[in-house]
Design a protein around this motif. Structure first.
Motif, PDB file in Angstrom:
ATOM      1  N   THR A  19      33.157  17.310  25.875  1.00 46.67           N
ATOM      2  CA  THR A  19      32.622  17.846  24.962  1.00 46.67           C
ATOM      3  C   THR A  19      33.001  17.203  23.750  1.00 46.67           C
ATOM      4  O   THR A  19      32.101  17.457  22.682  1.00 46.67           O
ATOM      5  N   ALA A  20      34.355  17.082  23.066  1.00 46.83           N
ATOM      6  CA  ALA A  20      34.469  16.480  22.087  1.00 46.83           C
ATOM      7  C   ALA A  20      34.079  14.628  21.518  1.00 46.83           C
ATOM      8  O   ALA A  20      33.604  14.380  20.372  1.00 46.83           O
ATOM      9  N   ALA A  21      33.828  13.745  22.317  1.00 49.83           N
ATOM     10  CA  ALA A  21      33.282  12.632  22.554  1.00 49.83           C
ATOM     11  C   ALA A  21      31.650  12.251  21.749  1.00 49.83           C
ATOM     12  O   ALA A  21      30.444  13.686  22.238  1.00 49.83           O
ATOM     13  N   ASP A  22      31.206  11.683  20.673  1.00 45.27           N
ATOM     14  CA  ASP A  22      29.857  11.595  19.979  1.00 45.27           C
ATOM     15  C   ASP A  22      29.161  10.604  21.190  1.00 45.27           C
ATOM     16  O   ASP A  22      27.962  11.575  20.810  1.00 45.27           O
ATOM     17  N   ASP A  23      29.481  10.008  21.627  1.00 47.21           N
ATOM     18  CA  ASP A  23      28.853   9.336  22.378  1.00 47.21           C
ATOM     19  C   ASP A  23      29.484   8.644  23.152  1.00 47.21           C
ATOM     20  O   ASP A  23      30.397   8.641  23.502  1.00 47.21           O
ATOM     21  N   LEU A  24      28.745   7.618  24.220  1.00 50.53           N
ATOM     22  CA  LEU A  24      29.245   7.212  25.325  1.00 50.53           C
ATOM     23  C   LEU A  24      28.495   5.898  25.425  1.00 50.53           C
ATOM     24  O   LEU A  24      27.812   5.418  25.335  1.00 50.53           O
ATOM     25  N   ALA A  25      29.316   5.224  25.804  1.00 56.30           N
ATOM     26  CA  ALA A  25      28.845   3.675  26.326  1.00 56.30           C
ATOM     27  C   ALA A  25      28.930   3.144  27.372  1.00 56.30           C
ATOM     28  O   ALA A  25      29.976   3.721  28.382  1.00 56.30           O
ATOM     29  N   LEU A  26      27.725   2.882  27.862  1.00 59.72           N
ATOM     30  CA  LEU A  26      27.458   2.919  29.235  1.00 59.72           C
ATOM     31  C   LEU A  26      27.209   1.283  29.695  1.00 59.72           C
ATOM     32  O   LEU A  26      26.670   0.181  28.720  1.00 59.72           O
ATOM     33  N   ALA A  27      27.365   1.046  30.643  1.00 59.23           N
ATOM     34  CA  ALA A  27      28.505  -0.357  31.317  1.00 59.23           C
ATOM     35  C   ALA A  27      26.986  -0.821  32.394  1.00 59.23           C
ATOM     36  O   ALA A  27      27.568  -0.016  33.073  1.00 59.23           O
ATOM     37  N   MET A  28      26.070  -1.740  32.394  1.00 62.33           N
ATOM     38  CA  MET A  28      25.158  -1.935  33.160  1.00 62.33           C
ATOM     39  C   MET A  28      24.914  -3.945  33.851  1.00 62.33           C
ATOM     40  O   MET A  28      26.311  -4.021  33.090  1.00 62.33           O
ATOM     41  N   ASN A  29      25.384  -3.855  34.721  1.00 59.58           N
ATOM     42  CA  ASN A  29      25.254  -4.669  35.510  1.00 59.58           C
ATOM     43  C   ASN A  29      23.862  -5.639  35.315  1.00 59.58           C
ATOM     44  O   ASN A  29      22.655  -5.677  35.543  1.00 59.58           O
ATOM     45  N   ALA A  30      24.074  -7.020  34.421  1.00 57.14           N
ATOM     46  CA  ALA A  30      23.586  -7.772  34.222  1.00 57.14           C
ATOM     47  C   ALA A  30      23.054  -9.171  34.446  1.00 57.14           C
ATOM     48  O   ALA A  30      22.389 -10.113  33.830  1.00 57.14           O
ATOM     49  N   GLY A  31      24.196  -9.858  35.295  1.00 58.33           N
ATOM     50  CA  GLY A  31      24.126 -11.046  36.348  1.00 58.33           C
ATOM     51  C   GLY A  31      25.276 -11.665  35.439  1.00 58.33           C
ATOM     52  O   GLY A  31      26.598 -10.643  35.894  1.00 58.33           O
ATOM     53  N   ASP A  32      24.701 -12.316  34.718  1.00 59.19           N
ATOM     54  CA  ASP A  32      26.958 -13.035  34.295  1.00 59.19           C
ATOM     55  C   ASP A  32      27.930 -12.206  33.807  1.00 59.19           C
ATOM     56  O   ASP A  32      28.902 -12.167  33.843  1.00 59.19           O
ATOM     57  N   PHE A  33      27.523 -11.490  32.829  1.00 62.04           N
ATOM     58  CA  PHE A  33      27.410 -10.733  31.902  1.00 62.04           C
ATOM     59  C   PHE A  33      27.278  -9.239  31.947  1.00 62.04           C
ATOM     60  O   PHE A  33      26.180  -9.039  32.131  1.00 62.04           O
ATOM     61  N   PRO A  34      28.403  -8.414  31.815  1.00 63.84           N
ATOM     62  CA  PRO A  34      27.357  -6.482  31.568  1.00 63.84           C
ATOM     63  C   PRO A  34      27.307  -6.217  30.015  1.00 63.84           C
ATOM     64  O   PRO A  34      26.839  -7.653  29.210  1.00 63.84           O
ATOM     65  N   TYR A  35      25.948  -5.654  30.341  1.00 64.47           N
ATOM     66  CA  TYR A  35      25.198  -4.726  29.171  1.00 64.47           C
ATOM     67  C   TYR A  35      26.113  -3.794  28.647  1.00 64.47           C
ATOM     68  O   TYR A  35      26.037  -2.958  29.989  1.00 64.47           O
ATOM     69  N   VAL A  36      26.236  -3.436  27.705  1.00 64.84           N
ATOM     70  CA  VAL A  36      26.878  -2.356  27.210  1.00 64.84           C
ATOM     71  C   VAL A  36      26.003  -1.766  26.055  1.00 64.84           C
ATOM     72  O   VAL A  36      26.110  -2.555  25.032  1.00 64.84           O
ATOM     73  N   ILE A  37      26.322  -0.519  25.875  1.00 65.91           N
ATOM     74  CA  ILE A  37      24.958   0.371  25.139  1.00 65.91           C
ATOM     75  C   ILE A  37      25.780   1.262  24.337  1.00 65.91           C
ATOM     76  O   ILE A  37      26.453   2.337  25.421  1.00 65.91           O
ATOM     77  N   PRO A  38      26.089   1.461  22.999  1.00 64.27           N
ATOM     78  CA  PRO A  38      26.283   3.449  22.927  1.00 64.27           C
ATOM     79  C   PRO A  38      25.063   4.309  22.952  1.00 64.27           C
ATOM     80  O   PRO A  38      23.691   3.457  22.956  1.00 64.27           O
ATOM     81  N   VAL A  39      25.009   5.217  23.752  1.00 63.85           N
ATOM     82  CA  VAL A  39      24.478   6.302  24.010  1.00 63.85           C
ATOM     83  C   VAL A  39      24.318   7.725  23.431  1.00 63.85           C
ATOM     84  O   VAL A  39      25.983   8.130  23.825  1.00 63.85           O
ATOM     85  N   ASN A  40      23.947   8.188  22.975  1.00 63.24           N
ATOM     86  CA  ASN A  40      23.549  10.092  23.253  1.00 63.24           C
ATOM     87  C   ASN A  40      23.812  10.515  24.828  1.00 63.24           C
ATOM     88  O   ASN A  40      22.914  10.048  25.496  1.00 63.24           O
ATOM     89  N   PHE A  41      24.453  11.796  24.971  1.00 61.60           N
ATOM     90  CA  PHE A  41      24.257  12.298  26.892  1.00 61.60           C
ATOM     91  C   PHE A  41      24.890  13.898  26.161  1.00 61.60           C
ATOM     92  O   PHE A  41      25.302  14.537  25.115  1.00 61.60           O
ATOM     93  N   VAL A  42      24.539  13.883  27.962  1.00 61.85           N
ATOM     94  CA  VAL A  42      24.981  15.022  27.911  1.00 61.85           C
ATOM     95  C   VAL A  42      25.987  15.311  29.399  1.00 61.85           C
ATOM     96  O   VAL A  42      25.014  14.607  30.047  1.00 61.85           O
ATOM     97  N   GLN A  43      26.607  16.214  29.167  1.00 57.37           N
ATOM     98  CA  GLN A  43      27.108  16.056  30.846  1.00 57.37           C
ATOM     99  C   GLN A  43      26.928  17.518  30.993  1.00 57.37           C
ATOM    100  O   GLN A  43      26.831  18.817  30.560  1.00 57.37           O
ATOM    101  N   LYS A  44      26.862  17.787  32.991  1.00 59.18           N
ATOM    102  CA  LYS A  44      26.193  19.126  33.377  1.00 59.18           C
ATOM    103  C   LYS A  44      26.942  18.772  34.141  1.00 59.18           C
ATOM    104  O   LYS A  44      27.461  17.952  35.260  1.00 59.18           O
TER     105      LYS A  44
END
Length: 154
Positions: A19-44
């Protein structure tokens, strides 16, 4: 976790940070290194199941990576405060893993867009207009694991 006294894995704590967090850092598999990006989100939450919804453009690196491998990790935090006097950082943090899928169902996409708009007090139309739903991609993360940690003021 090295300091067990900082571990906080209660459902109420997770809800508080989501509830309190403004954004979420999302990490995905990009091969040799992870790809991390901040995103807006909502939890249900439904019947104890947590889902995270993210909106994005209908094409791009994020969607390419998720189509190739839907396993993701994420981190969100709230209440971060640097305590310079005591050389420490105060925080509430949640880390997790899940499976990400592209939402195809128009009704689910609309509900997700509405929830994101309401969470951020956005000036967009609620309920979402059909043209907004059709030109926006929605990613749903079905949460598989969560862990929490806090460093409160002493």
């Amino acid at each position: 976790m090295r300091l067990k006294k900082r571990e906080c894995n209660e459902d109420a704590f997770f809800d508080e940070v989501f509830t309190a967090a403004d954004d979420l850092a999302l990490a995905m598999n990009a091969g040799d290194f992870p790809y991390v990006i901040p995103v807006n989100f909502v939890q249900k939450k439904t019947n104890g199941t947590r889902r995270i919804y993210i909106h994005c453009a209908p094409e791009g690196r994020k969607l390419d990576l998720l189509r190739a491998d839907g396993r993701v990790a994420f981190m969100l935090h709230a209440g971060v405060n640097i305590d310079r006097e005591h050389s420490t950082t105060l925080y509430n943090c949640v880390c997790g893993t899940g499976r990400a899928v592209l939402v195809e169902d128009t009704a689910e996409k609309g509900h997700a867009l509405d929830a994101i708009a309401m969470r951020y007090n956005a000036r967009c139309h609620v309920p979402a207009l059909p043209e907004d739903i059709s030109r926006t991609a929605i990613i749903r993360i079905d949460v598989e694991s969560l862990s929490g940690k806090r460093r409160p003021r002493a």
